[in-house]
Design an enzyme around this catalytic site. Structure first.
Site, PDB file in Angstrom:
ATOM      1  CB  ALA A   1       5.721  -3.171  -0.015  1.00 23.75           C
ATOM      2  CB  CYS A   2       9.353  -5.003   2.474  1.00 30.07           C
ATOM      3  SG  CYS A   2       8.262  -5.161   4.040  1.00 30.07           S
ATOM      4  CB  SER A   3      11.331  -3.339  -2.442  1.00 30.02           C
ATOM      5  OG  SER A   3      11.230  -4.851  -2.515  1.00 30.02           O
TER       6      SER A   3
ATOM      7  CB  CYS B   1      11.740  -0.667   3.313  1.00 31.07           C
ATOM      8  SG  CYS B   1      11.722   1.094   3.857  1.00 31.07           S
TER       9      CYS B   1
END
Length: 381
Positions: free
Chosen positions: A161-163, A340
């Site tokens: 995901a956003c990481s 990300c």
């Protein structure tokens, strides 16, 4: 967990930022959404009057900016997004013989990163594509970009995901430290607009499209004028359903609409804000101290660009009263949430002014929950 000390001398020697040619302002997005909502409410007036359906609320540019800090976003195409009869981008499918859109985005950023690092494709052994969504299951987008660049090595995709950017950078650092690659090209092509529900007032404004790339290598092979030495990497995950996307191929086996309710991005914003902010701040504080600094002494924080209120709260926790845009720059006002890629965009745009010896932190956080960070120090070569 036993303590691991990262070997010194691994650097980020160049980054690249590819920005799509099209942008959509809050005002344009709101005009399309409100027209759609009015049409919906008119078409379902009887059910709404009977209490069987809820009326769709109206939106405003002021609401969006206050809630998020976002003023505009870049997209690969405006076509379809602003059409009240469609409310999703129109992106023609490409043949198997063509470079797919997400690979094309990543390739453009990769070329810029290689140029900045003064590297050629033959210098790269490993390619990682990290993104919140991948345009297909296989073959890997990373392998497609590897082929387009003519890199003789190996490549793979990963998704956190956003990481995804910070996690893929950590994988790159680990590979160089282990000696399994001389240099790694990390690419984060966020093709976010197709997964946005543009009929949801609370999320239709959040995401934008972009691609970033980074080169990770050893200091002794670095051919750039300056670079950022990686002093430490740190990753953490804790399961939560407060940010979720259930889009997947098993929908056809369940006989449900793969794009139906709950299948695209959704979040419980209040819980995310309440839970992630202290988690991220504590993660960064611990990581900075593990690398021999104090949070307030760090020269620059390149934070995940999801929401300006989250960033301001985390920055205040880390820097005390000195919550300046200079030390924790915001890019989401014109890029929106780029999943990300946001923290790497901030690093790309707001790092050249720092001097050798200055330290900074790239940190992203998102669904999972997941948090990834890199503590960096600028070096002259």
């Amino acid at each position: 967990m036993s303590e691991y000390k990262l070997p010194r001398g691994i650097v980020i020697s160049g980054t690249g930022l590819w920005t799509p040619p099209h942008a959509i302002s809050n005002e344009e997005l709101v005009e399309a959404y409100n027209a759609w909502a009015e049409n919906y409410n008119r078409a379902h007036a009887a059910e709404i009057e009977a209490g069987e359906l809820a009326a769709k609320p109206m939106s405003s540019a002021e609401f969006i900016e206050k809630a998020s800090g976002i003023k505009s976003r870049y997209v690969v195409t405006r076509e379809g997004i602003l059409d009240p009869a469609r409310m999703r981008p129109s992106i023609p499918e490409r043949s198997d013989d063509e470079l797919w859109l997400q690979a094309e985005m990543g390739l453009r950023a990769a070329e810029l990163a290689l140029e900045k690092a003064n590297k050629k494709p033959e210098d790269i052994d490993m390619v990682i594509v990290g993104a919140s969504y991948l345009q297909r299951a296989y073959p890997a987008i990373a392998i497609e970009i590897q082929s387009a660049l003519g890199i003789d090595g190996f490549a793979f995709d990963m998704e956190v995901a956003c990481s995804s950017a910070t996690f893929s950078l950590q994988r790159a650092v680990d590979a160089v430290a282990a000696g399994s690659a001389r240099a790694v090209l990390v690419i984060n092509p966020e093709l976010a607009s197709p997964q946005v529900d543009y009929t949801d007032r609370d999320s239709h404004f959040i995401f934008g499209d972009v691609a970033v790339a980074s080169v990770v290598e050893r200091r002794e092979t670095c051919a750039a004028d300056s670079a950022w030495e990686v002093l430490g990497t740190k990753a953490k995950t804790v399961f939560s359903s407060n940010i979720r996307s259930n889009f997947g191929y098993t929908a056809r086996a369940a006989d449900v609409d793969p794009f139906g309710a709950g299948k695209l991005f959704r979040q419980n914003g209040r819980k995310v804000f309440k839970e992630v902010c202290p988690m991220a701040a504590a993660h960064i504080e611990e990581h900075v101290r593990e690398t021999g600094s104090e949070p307030a002494a760090v020269d620059r924080y390149w934070l995940h660009q999801a929401n300006i209120n989250m960033n301001n709260l985390i920055a205040k926790k880390l820097m005390g009263d000195d919550n300046s845009l200079e030390r924790a720059p915001i890019v989401l006002d014109r890029y929106a949430n780029t999943a990300c890629a946001g923290s790497v965009i901030a690093f790309n745009l707001h790092s050249d002014d720092l001097q050798p010896g200055d330290r900074g932190v790239i940190c992203s956080f998102g669904a999972g929950y997941s948090i990834g960070s890199l503590v960096l120090e600028k070096i002259a070569l």
